[in-house]
Write an enzyme that holds these catalytic residues in place. Structure first.
Site, PDB file in Angstrom:
ATOM      1  N   ASP A 184       0.874  -1.182   0.000  1.00  0.00           N
ATOM      2  CA  ASP A 184       0.000   0.000   0.000  1.00  0.00           C
ATOM      3  C   ASP A 184       0.902   1.221   0.000  1.00  0.00           C
ATOM      4  OD1 ASP A 184      -2.282   1.801   0.462  1.00  0.00           O
ATOM      5  OD2 ASP A 184      -3.340  -0.024   0.986  1.00  0.00           O
ATOM      6  N   HIS A 245      -3.064   2.896  -4.635  1.00  0.00           N
ATOM      7  CA  HIS A 245      -2.381   2.516  -3.392  1.00  0.00           C
ATOM      8  C   HIS A 245      -0.987   1.946  -3.677  1.00  0.00           C
ATOM      9  CE1 HIS A 245      -5.725   3.284  -0.650  1.00  0.00           C
ATOM     10  NE2 HIS A 245      -6.516   2.800  -1.596  1.00  0.00           N
ATOM     11  N   GLU A 302     -10.365   2.653  -4.773  1.00  0.00           N
ATOM     12  CA  GLU A 302     -10.075   4.071  -4.531  1.00  0.00           C
ATOM     13  C   GLU A 302      -9.080   4.692  -5.524  1.00  0.00           C
ATOM     14  OE1 GLU A 302     -10.867   4.250   0.258  1.00  0.00           O
ATOM     15  OE2 GLU A 302      -8.869   3.656  -0.369  1.00  0.00           O
TER      16      GLU A 302
HETATM   17  C1  ACM Z   1     -10.728  -0.113   1.299  1.00  0.00           C
HETATM   18  O1  ACM Z   1     -11.070   0.036   2.479  1.00  0.00           O
HETATM   19  N1  ACM Z   1     -10.176   0.890   0.654  1.00  0.00           N
HETATM   20  C2  ACM Z   1     -10.932  -1.366   0.607  1.00  0.00           C
END
Ligand code: ACM
Length: 527
Positions: A184, A245, A302
């Protein structure tokens, strides 16, 4: 009516009333069927244990060692415990039966996983009964196939000893999937031989301290964790998050970065370079070889947070036109479809967060993880399109949410996630899921660790809520009861005390203080 018949009927009635009054033994999670009968099996008298079948014989040392701790010094060894691994019983995967009488216990299963869960049940009966096991008949099997725990080790790294401890606790509660969020923004935590800078540079820093020394798992350590989990019938599913991410990876290999500036520099991979797809495919080759799981999680969440440069990069804009992708969201979906093919070519099935539902991936290639509780339409769409779905909605299954009104650190979103709500799920969704239950693979607690910087706070956020997850995922709807869980929870808390595991006490919230983590100011500022 003859006097003897009347007497017989009275005796039977008395017996039934007595049986009605008997309490089932304490177990977490509650078994599908548990009928208390007469008497108690006392381990202090010593036991003679027998093991029939390969899967049973493998347990011999562990079982005799565990039960032996309850034997008194003058053990006469007159009671028996028999473990039977018997295919001809035809019990389904993970199912087991157990018969406890005052003189004998028999645990039977037709699969190694079933026998394993029978053993875990027996150990709990011994532990909670302090060596005295109430006679009963148990027929047990899980409600759901996927009973998971996700740990984010990118934001903060906990290391393999902590993971071993978690796997032990999961196994005891019959949880069977460890979803490992290994990459991440703050750090890349898995060694990839072909790209050493991923851990050389990408593993440096964490959410609290961007200059912290690199922390990551070597491939040998990954294999060790996978083996440890497999011994406990837990599948380890790795997550390599993409195309967003990706800051840690793009810091190490800027040539695959999707651009961006400041806070969002390198948040995404570059979605239009062949080099990116080769890079990710090579990484997934090593990942696929390390994890026997049929699944690889590729995130997919996201992306819009940090893909601003996609709107201005001439190469990206030209790619969108050339491939008729319409816009940046179309490009995101193109990326996901391409990765689904890549993962399939490696013989694996892709799992993605619920953004993936809109990408047009064939449902036989992918499984959806529903996380946005405020977007039930994503779950509805996933089910309508025929996807298999794992449920981990932020409310109540994200364990970075607080669990009590008084707690200061952690998330709230129109409320928080107390254990009772965890246990109650997914039955709150009954109408939405009606007729589609077979597509629900299971449930998962997800432990995001922005505000969890050390093992003590990690335990505080997980325990005892994890027992609510086990109840929700294992125990059949007709038997499950949050009220009954709360009544027996003190036994679990006592076990946690004896095991030295820090936890939140829902009965006395002030008893165990909320741990702050390393920097109170930092945590509060971002809380
Ligand atoms: C997430 O909580 N962005 C999967």
């Amino acid at each position: 009516m003859k006097r003897s018949i009347i007497l017989f009927l009275i005796t039977c009635f008395g017996y039934f009333v007595q049986a009605e009054e008997k309490q089932p033994p304490v177990l977490f999670p509650t078994p599908a069927v548990c009928v208390p009968t007469q008497g108690v099996f006392d381990l202090s008298a010593g036991v003679k244990a027998t093991f029939k079948g390969t899967a049973a014989r493998k347990m011999e040392k562990e079982v005799t060692g565990y039960l032996g701790q309850y034997a008194s010094s003058d053990k006469s060894r007159k009671n028996t415990v028999a473990f039977l691994f018997d295919l001809s019983l035809g019990l389904p995967d993970e199912a087991y039966t157990m018969q406890v009488t005052p003189t004998g216990i028999t645990v039977s299963a037709s699969t190694a996983s079933g026998l394993f869960y029978g053993k875990e049940t027996l150990f709990q009966l011994a532990c909670y009964g302090k060596g005295k096991i109430p006679a009963c008949r148990i027929e047990d099997h899980p409600r759901l196939k996927w009973r998971g725990l996700m740990l984010d080790e990118s934001r903060h790294f906990f290391g393999k000893e902590k993971v071993f401890q978690l796997l032990d606790q999961m196994a005891q509660l019959k949880l069977n999937v460890f979803h490992w969020h290994l990459t991440d923004e703050p750090g890349w935590r898995i060694e990839i031989k072909q790209y050493p800078k991923l851990t050389g540079i990408g593993a440096e820093g964490n959410w609290s301290d961007s200059h912290a020394a690199p922390t990551f798992y070597t491939q040998d350590e990954i294999r060790e964790v996978v083996r440890y989990a497999a011994d406990r019938h837990i599948m380890v599913v790795p997550e390599i998050d993409m195309p967003g991410h990706a800051i840690a990876a793009c810091k190490a290999y800027p040539e695959v970065s999707g651009g961006g500036e400041g806070r969002w520099a390198g948040f995404t991979y570059h979605p239009c370079k062949d080099e990116t797809y080769t890079f990710l495919s090579n990484i997934l080759d090593e990942v696929a070889a390390l994890f026997p799981s049929p699944y690889i999680h590729i995130g997919g969440d996201e992306v819009h947070y940090g893909n601003q440069s996609w709107y201005t990069d001439p190469q990206i804009q030209a790619f969108i036109k050339e491939h008729d992708l319409k816009n940046e969201v179309g490009l995101e979906h193109y990326f996901l479809r391409r990765m689904a093919d890549t993962v399939q070519a490696k013989g694996k099935i892709l799992i993605g967060w619920d953004e993936m539902v809109d990408a047009g991936i064939s449902p036989d290639k992918a499984v959806v993880m529903w996380w946005r509780h405020d977007k039930p339409e994503q779950l509805e769409k996933a089910l309508a399109q025929g996807y298999r779905v794992i449920l981990t909605p932020r409310r109540p299954f994200y364990f970075d949410f607080v669990q009590h009104e008084s707690h200061k650190i952690g998330r709230r979103w129109n409320g928080f996630n107390p254990i009772e709500q965890v246990c109650h799920f997914p039955d709150t969704l009954q109408t939405l899921l009606a007729g589609k239950e077979k597509q629900i693979m299971g449930l998962q607690m997800s432990v995001w660790t922005e505000r969890i910087a050390d093992g003590k706070r990690l335990d505080f956020m997980i325990f005892p809520r994890i027992a609510g997850v086990a109840e929700a995922a294992w125990t059949p709807l007709e038997v499950k009861s949050p009220e009954k869980l709360m009544k027996k929870l003190p036994f679990y808390l006592e076990y946690l005390d004896a095991s030295g595991i820090y936890y939140f006490d829902p009965f006395q919230p002030e008893r165990h203080a909320e741990p702050w983590g390393p920097s109170k100011a930092d945590v509060l500022q971002n809380g």
